[in-house]
Motif scaffolding. Structure first.
Motif, PDB file in Angstrom:
ATOM      1  N   VAL A   1      -4.290   1.883  -3.312  1.00 23.24           N
ATOM      2  CA  VAL A   1      -4.994   3.106  -2.953  1.00 23.24           C
ATOM      3  C   VAL A   1      -5.818   3.566  -4.153  1.00 23.24           C
ATOM      4  O   VAL A   1      -5.323   3.625  -5.272  1.00 23.24           O
ATOM      5  CB  VAL A   1      -3.996   4.207  -2.525  1.00 23.24           C
ATOM      6  N   GLY A   2      -7.091   3.858  -3.921  1.00 26.73           N
ATOM      7  CA  GLY A   2      -8.002   4.243  -4.988  1.00 26.73           C
ATOM      8  C   GLY A   2      -8.897   3.123  -5.462  1.00 26.73           C
ATOM      9  O   GLY A   2      -9.859   3.369  -6.195  1.00 26.73           O
TER      10      GLY A   2
ATOM     11  N   ALA B   1      -5.828   4.848   1.989  1.00 30.03           N
ATOM     12  CA  ALA B   1      -4.443   4.738   2.461  1.00 30.03           C
ATOM     13  C   ALA B   1      -4.176   3.313   2.902  1.00 30.03           C
ATOM     14  O   ALA B   1      -5.080   2.595   3.332  1.00 30.03           O
ATOM     15  CB  ALA B   1      -4.182   5.703   3.616  1.00 30.03           C
ATOM     16  N   ARG B   2      -2.912   2.890   2.777  1.00 29.07           N
ATOM     17  CA  ARG B   2      -2.451   1.610   3.296  1.00 29.07           C
ATOM     18  C   ARG B   2      -1.333   1.876   4.297  1.00 29.07           C
ATOM     19  O   ARG B   2      -0.564   2.821   4.143  1.00 29.07           O
ATOM     20  CB  ARG B   2      -1.920   0.714   2.169  1.00 29.07           C
ATOM     21  N   PHE B   3      -1.238   1.021   5.300  1.00 26.66           N
ATOM     22  CA  PHE B   3      -0.218   1.205   6.328  1.00 26.66           C
ATOM     23  C   PHE B   3       0.695  -0.018   6.349  1.00 26.66           C
ATOM     24  O   PHE B   3       0.236  -1.134   6.588  1.00 26.66           O
ATOM     25  CB  PHE B   3      -0.857   1.397   7.708  1.00 26.66           C
TER      26      PHE B   3
ATOM     27  N   ILE C   1     -10.781   4.788  -8.396  1.00 23.78           N
ATOM     28  CA  ILE C   1     -11.479   6.073  -8.397  1.00 23.78           C
ATOM     29  C   ILE C   1     -10.538   7.148  -8.934  1.00 23.78           C
ATOM     30  O   ILE C   1      -9.360   7.192  -8.591  1.00 23.78           O
ATOM     31  CB  ILE C   1     -11.929   6.446  -6.968  1.00 23.78           C
ATOM     32  N   ARG C   2     -11.078   8.016  -9.777  1.00 20.67           N
ATOM     33  CA  ARG C   2     -10.252   9.099 -10.302  1.00 20.67           C
ATOM     34  C   ARG C   2      -9.715   9.937  -9.158  1.00 20.67           C
ATOM     35  O   ARG C   2     -10.405  10.186  -8.172  1.00 20.67           O
ATOM     36  CB  ARG C   2     -11.083   9.975 -11.242  1.00 20.67           C
ATOM     37  N   PRO C   3      -8.442  10.370  -9.240  1.00 16.91           N
ATOM     38  CA  PRO C   3      -7.826  11.112  -8.139  1.00 16.91           C
ATOM     39  C   PRO C   3      -8.634  12.326  -7.698  1.00 16.91           C
ATOM     40  O   PRO C   3      -8.706  12.617  -6.505  1.00 16.91           O
ATOM     41  CB  PRO C   3      -6.462  11.514  -8.716  1.00 16.91           C
TER      42      PRO C   3
END
Length: 469
Positions: free
Chosen positions: A28-29, A60-62, A128-130
């Motif tokens: 994620v990111g 997101a990952r599922f 990517i920065r949060p």
């Protein structure tokens, strides 16, 4: 403005309906490019990498590694558009639709076949920065729910408050999963935005129910030792191994074969001394005309194609619905290969048009792909006859189970020195046992015996094969 697009597990073809997540290739990111592989999955037939049709930021990952997902279930969500621009990366095409389908948005490649991308180079992974990720997701249209990865709260099925009115669920697939496992969605505490119930919530609830049931069973007095049907005591903590992936597919096919096919087996011992001598002479040849080494399996495969030309009844299948025998025009020869993932049967296409050298080269290529787990579903299906060399395991004979829906399989035991009457005298010869299991619906014993006898004759006198070359 960014759009959050949902990428679902694509249709893998060949009748496959689900896949197991083996390894995530992105976090994620991460910034992903169009057609960049994002996850490695294992189907019942192969292990493949799934490319994402969108370029953007993974939000997101599922599914965890080891989880099974049905075709059409969400794999991950990607923020497309502003999220990339904010990080200074090259802009990706803007989708014309906000649909979550991997084939409906013009912002993706449109590829749905696993392992077949457009050839675009994979981008270097960036994170990517949060704060930028959160801002991009917050600004995204709500056409696809912007589900971001977050710590998932514990799901307390028994103690969670009962929802009043409609229950917010991320997708119909999650609702169906809950229904299949008798999970009351009204009692789940969703971990998504505004209490949205995610697949992870339902999976956790299922595990909670299963663990509770298992604990109750262990505590029950009768669960300590259970008498098995054969009278042997079985401990309640016996190991249970799920039949899934390749092993599950093999189990289903073998069970179906034994259920549907009235099989019979005939066998014969053959003197393979001359065949081994011919092979040695082939491989000892030097000069411009000398080709690659020829294996025993390649010679036996070539003998099989010659035998099937004489006995086409065995290159067939049975249409049970129409009550018809379907004789097939070409020989697609399967060969059994044992791998770390289980037994697989790669297929040499159009084997009837190949010589021993060509068949051997294709067997070697497919064997290497099988060893590394890179065989595609297409390379594991469509066989019309199977050759099984179980002699490599040091055994003399077996009764092969037909590879459904084929009509026959030839099994080959180990080739070893044995006493043999040769030209009227006792001698030590290289002997092999050949076994043919056949579908008794497609032919009678005379045809099966004729096929096996021809194979044995070619093994004992390779010159017999020259008549068909």
């Amino acid at each position: 403005m960014a759009q959050v697009l949902e990428f679902k597990l694509p249709d893998l073809g060949e009748g496959l309906t689900e896949a197991e997540i083996v390894r995530w290739l992105v976090e994620v990111g991460d910034v992903v490019a169009i057609d960049q592989p994002v996850v490695e999955v294992e189907t019942a037939k192969a292990m493949v990498e799934v490319p994402c049709p969108y370029g953007g930021v993974v939000t997101a990952r599922f599914g965890e590694e080891g989880a099974e997902l049905p075709v059409g279930a969400p794999l991950l969500t990607v923020a497309v558009g502003a999220a990339e621009g904010s990080s200074g990366s090259a802009p990706s095409p803007s989708p014309s639709s906000s649909s979550g389908s991997g084939t409906e948005s013009s912002g993706g490649s449109g590829n749905v076949l696993v392992g077949y991308g457009t050839g675009a180079p994979a981008a270097r992974r960036r994170r990517i920065r949060p704060d930028r990720l959160d801002r991009a997701v917050a600004e995204a249209p709500v056409s696809v729910a912007p589900v971001v990865a977050a710590p998932v709260a514990e799901v307390l099925v028994a103690e969670a408050p009962v929802h009043e009115g409609p229950v917010p669920v991320v997708s119909p697939l999650v609702r169906r999963l809950a229904r299949q496992h008798d999970i009351d969605l009204r009692r789940l505490a969703g971990s998504g935005p505004d209490g949205l119930i995610l697949r992870a919530d339902v999976d956790r609830a299922i595990r909670t129910v299963e663990e509770t049931a298992a604990a109750a069973q262990v505590q029950a007095p009768v669960a300590a030792v259970v008498a098995a049907p054969n009278g042997v005591a079985a401990a309640s903590d016996a190991e249970r191994i799920p039949l899934r992936g390749v092993r599950g597919a093999v189990a289903d096919k073998l069970s179906r074969s034994r259920t549907e096919i009235p099989d019979a087996t005939c066998w014969v011992d053959a003197d393979a001394t001359e065949l081994m001598a011919v092979r040695a002479a082939m491989n000892a040849a030097t000069g411009p005309s000398a080709g690659p080494k020829v294996s025993v399996l390649a010679l036996l495969a070539r003998i099989c194609t010659a035998a099937l030309a004489r006995f086409p009844e065995l290159n067939a299948t049975v249409d049970t619905a129409a009550r018809e025998i379907v004789r097939l025009p070409g020989v697609h020869l399967g060969f059994a290969a044992q791998t770390e993932r289980g037994l697989v049967v790669p297929v040499v296409r159009d084997a009837h048009t190949r010589n021993a050298e060509s068949i051997g080269a294709e067997i070697a290529r497919l064997t290497e792909l099988a060893r590394t787990g890179k065989l595609s579903p297409a390379q594991l299906t469509g066989g019309t006859f199977t050759l099984n060399n179980y002699g490599v395991f040091g055994v003399d004979g077996s009764t092969p189970i037909i590879n459904h829906p084929e009509a026959a399989m030839l099994g080959v035991g180990r080739i070893m020195p044995k006493p043999w009457v040769h030209q009227g005298e006792l001698a030590v010869r290289q002997v092999v046992q050949l076994s043919l299991t056949f579908d008794h619906r497609v032919c009678d014993g005379g045809t099966a015996g004729g096929f096996l006898r021809y194979v044995a004759d070619c093994v004992e006198q390779p010159a017999v094969l020259l008549r068909t070359l």
